[in-house]
Design a protein around this motif. Structure first.
Motif, PDB file in Angstrom:
ATOM      1  N   ILE A  46       0.811  -1.231   0.000  1.00  0.00           N
ATOM      2  CA  ILE A  46       0.000   0.000   0.000  1.00  0.00           C
ATOM      3  C   ILE A  46       0.841   1.277   0.000  1.00  0.00           C
ATOM      4  N   GLY A  47       2.155   1.136  -0.262  1.00  0.00           N
ATOM      5  CA  GLY A  47       3.010   2.325  -0.233  1.00  0.00           C
ATOM      6  C   GLY A  47       4.115   2.255  -1.258  1.00  0.00           C
ATOM      7  N   ASP A  48       5.306   2.756  -0.864  1.00  0.00           N
ATOM      8  CA  ASP A  48       6.442   2.847  -1.780  1.00  0.00           C
ATOM      9  C   ASP A  48       7.435   1.703  -1.632  1.00  0.00           C
ATOM     10  N   ALA A  49       7.145   0.747  -0.770  1.00  0.00           N
ATOM     11  CA  ALA A  49       8.023  -0.405  -0.540  1.00  0.00           C
ATOM     12  C   ALA A  49       9.395  -0.003  -0.010  1.00  0.00           C
ATOM     13  N   ASP A  50       9.429   1.079   0.778  1.00  0.00           N
ATOM     14  CA  ASP A  50      10.721   1.513   1.317  1.00  0.00           C
ATOM     15  C   ASP A  50      10.669   1.823   2.817  1.00  0.00           C
ATOM     16  N   HIS A  51       9.564   1.506   3.470  1.00  0.00           N
ATOM     17  CA  HIS A  51       9.438   1.879   4.883  1.00  0.00           C
ATOM     18  C   HIS A  51      10.478   1.167   5.744  1.00  0.00           C
ATOM     19  N   GLY A  52      10.692  -0.105   5.470  1.00  0.00           N
ATOM     20  CA  GLY A  52      11.673  -0.849   6.256  1.00  0.00           C
ATOM     21  C   GLY A  52      13.064  -0.284   6.121  1.00  0.00           C
ATOM     22  N   SER A  53      13.509  -0.071   4.898  1.00  0.00           N
ATOM     23  CA  SER A  53      14.867   0.444   4.680  1.00  0.00           C
ATOM     24  C   SER A  53      15.014   1.867   5.199  1.00  0.00           C
ATOM     25  N   ASN A  54      13.974   2.676   5.037  1.00  0.00           N
ATOM     26  CA  ASN A  54      14.032   4.047   5.554  1.00  0.00           C
ATOM     27  C   ASN A  54      14.159   4.069   7.074  1.00  0.00           C
ATOM     28  N   MET A  55      13.333   3.279   7.755  1.00  0.00           N
ATOM     29  CA  MET A  55      13.376   3.243   9.208  1.00  0.00           C
ATOM     30  C   MET A  55      14.690   2.643   9.703  1.00  0.00           C
ATOM     31  N   GLN A  56      15.161   1.636   9.003  1.00  0.00           N
ATOM     32  CA  GLN A  56      16.430   1.008   9.350  1.00  0.00           C
ATOM     33  C   GLN A  56      17.562   2.032   9.295  1.00  0.00           C
ATOM     34  N   ARG A  57      17.620   2.790   8.218  1.00  0.00           N
ATOM     35  CA  ARG A  57      18.659   3.804   8.057  1.00  0.00           C
ATOM     36  C   ARG A  57      18.537   4.886   9.124  1.00  0.00           C
ATOM     37  N   GLY A  58      17.294   5.309   9.390  1.00  0.00           N
ATOM     38  CA  GLY A  58      17.079   6.390  10.342  1.00  0.00           C
ATOM     39  C   GLY A  58      17.482   6.024  11.756  1.00  0.00           C
ATOM     40  N   PHE A  59      17.053   4.858  12.223  1.00  0.00           N
ATOM     41  CA  PHE A  59      17.370   4.488  13.610  1.00  0.00           C
ATOM     42  C   PHE A  59      18.835   4.099  13.776  1.00  0.00           C
ATOM     43  N   ALA A  60      19.457   3.579  12.732  1.00  0.00           N
ATOM     44  CA  ALA A  60      20.903   3.341  12.799  1.00  0.00           C
ATOM     45  C   ALA A  60      21.633   4.668  12.965  1.00  0.00           C
ATOM     46  N   ALA A  61      21.183   5.682  12.264  1.00  0.00           N
ATOM     47  CA  ALA A  61      21.782   7.012  12.384  1.00  0.00           C
ATOM     48  C   ALA A  61      21.549   7.606  13.769  1.00  0.00           C
ATOM     49  N   VAL A  62      20.378   7.315  14.351  1.00  0.00           N
ATOM     50  CA  VAL A  62      20.085   7.790  15.704  1.00  0.00           C
ATOM     51  C   VAL A  62      21.080   7.207  16.704  1.00  0.00           C
ATOM     52  N   VAL A  63      21.306   5.899  16.629  1.00  0.00           N
ATOM     53  CA  VAL A  63      22.234   5.247  17.558  1.00  0.00           C
ATOM     54  C   VAL A  63      23.641   5.824  17.414  1.00  0.00           C
ATOM     55  N   THR A  64      24.056   6.038  16.175  1.00  0.00           N
ATOM     56  CA  THR A  64      25.388   6.616  15.925  1.00  0.00           C
ATOM     57  C   THR A  64      25.481   8.017  16.508  1.00  0.00           C
ATOM     58  N   ALA A  65      24.445   8.817  16.290  1.00  0.00           N
ATOM     59  CA  ALA A  65      24.453  10.202  16.780  1.00  0.00           C
ATOM     60  C   ALA A  65      24.453  10.254  18.302  1.00  0.00           C
ATOM     61  N   LEU A  66      23.668   9.400  18.929  1.00  0.00           N
ATOM     62  CA  LEU A  66      23.594   9.418  20.394  1.00  0.00           C
ATOM     63  C   LEU A  66      24.904   8.968  21.027  1.00  0.00           C
ATOM     64  N   ALA A  67      25.645   8.118  20.334  1.00  0.00           N
ATOM     65  CA  ALA A  67      26.948   7.684  20.844  1.00  0.00           C
ATOM     66  C   ALA A  67      27.966   8.816  20.763  1.00  0.00           C
ATOM     67  N   ALA A  68      27.742   9.736  19.834  1.00  0.00           N
ATOM     68  CA  ALA A  68      28.700  10.822  19.614  1.00  0.00           C
ATOM     69  C   ALA A  68      28.343  12.110  20.353  1.00  0.00           C
ATOM     70  N   GLU A  69      27.046  12.281  20.665  1.00  0.00           N
ATOM     71  CA  GLU A  69      26.591  13.526  21.281  1.00  0.00           C
ATOM     72  C   GLU A  69      26.498  13.400  22.798  1.00  0.00           C
TER      73      GLU A  69
END
Length: 203
Positions: free
Chosen positions: A32-55
């Motif tokens: 029902i969408g663009d078939a990218d929700h999984g990859s988008n969320m995966q990329r976003g939360f991986a970036a969150v973990v990286t940022a929180l480790a650095a900030e």
């Protein structure tokens, strides 16, 4: 009481869960969408973990605000702004307190969900992430496990609904019979709260 470490554990648990479930999220989104929700969320939360480790995020509010900012900048489509608004609004509501109660968390998340509804124009029953988040916030007073169950049930309950918001709404009646991917990823985020709490207890 919940401190910054709890919220970092929450985001780490959410990232791991999204990583495990990315293929399922994308499969739901392909219907029902663009078939990218999984990859988008995966990329976003991986970036969150990286940022929180650095900030230097030394308060619950700072952790959520930073996480929301990263999601807005890294997650494509509507999900980035919506998830980012959820966490940033919640973080702002928590202010500069170094520790907060579960009740304060529930109130902050309610402010975040209100922000999501205002941004996306979605209401309960529209087949969106709101259908998982709102029941979870309502149930949070009974504990993290109750919130997880409410979110999971809310996500499943989107299946028979016709989408009234987002890309899925373009499908009209063809959106019926498919579980909403945004509600599903929201349920994963809520379930990660329970994991973070278990980590605090050393379970």
């Amino acid at each position: 009481m919940l401190d910054a470490d709890f919220f970092r554990r929450w985001m780490t648990a959410a990232a791991a869960s999204v990583d495990r479930e990315a293929e399922r999220l994308t499969a739901l989104d392909s219907a029902i969408g663009d078939a990218d929700h999984g990859s988008n969320m995966q990329r976003g939360f991986a970036a969150v973990v990286t940022a929180l480790a650095a900030e230097a995020t030394d308060t619950p509010g700072a952790v959520l605000t930073a996480a929301g900012r990263v999601l807005i900048s890294t997650v494509g489509g509507a999900s980035g702004p919506l998830y980012g608004t959820l966490l940033r609004r919640a973080g702002k509501a928590l202010g500069d307190a170094t520790e907060i109660s579960e009740k304060q968390l529930a109130e902050a998340l309610r402010a975040g969900v209100d922000g999501v509804m205002a941004l996306g124009g979605a209401a309960p029953g529209d087949k969106t992430m709101v259908d998982a988040l709102l029941p979870a916030v309502d149930a949070l007073g009974d504990g993290f496990a109750a919130a997880r169950v409410a979110a999971e049930e809310g996500a499943v309950a989107t299946t028979p609904l016709q989408a009234r918001k987002g890309r899925a709404s373009y499908l009209g009646e063809r959106s019926i019979g498919h579980q909403d991917p945004g509600a599903t990823s929201s349920a994963l985020l809520v379930a990660a709260l329970e994991e973070a709490a278990a980590g605090a207890r050393g379970e």
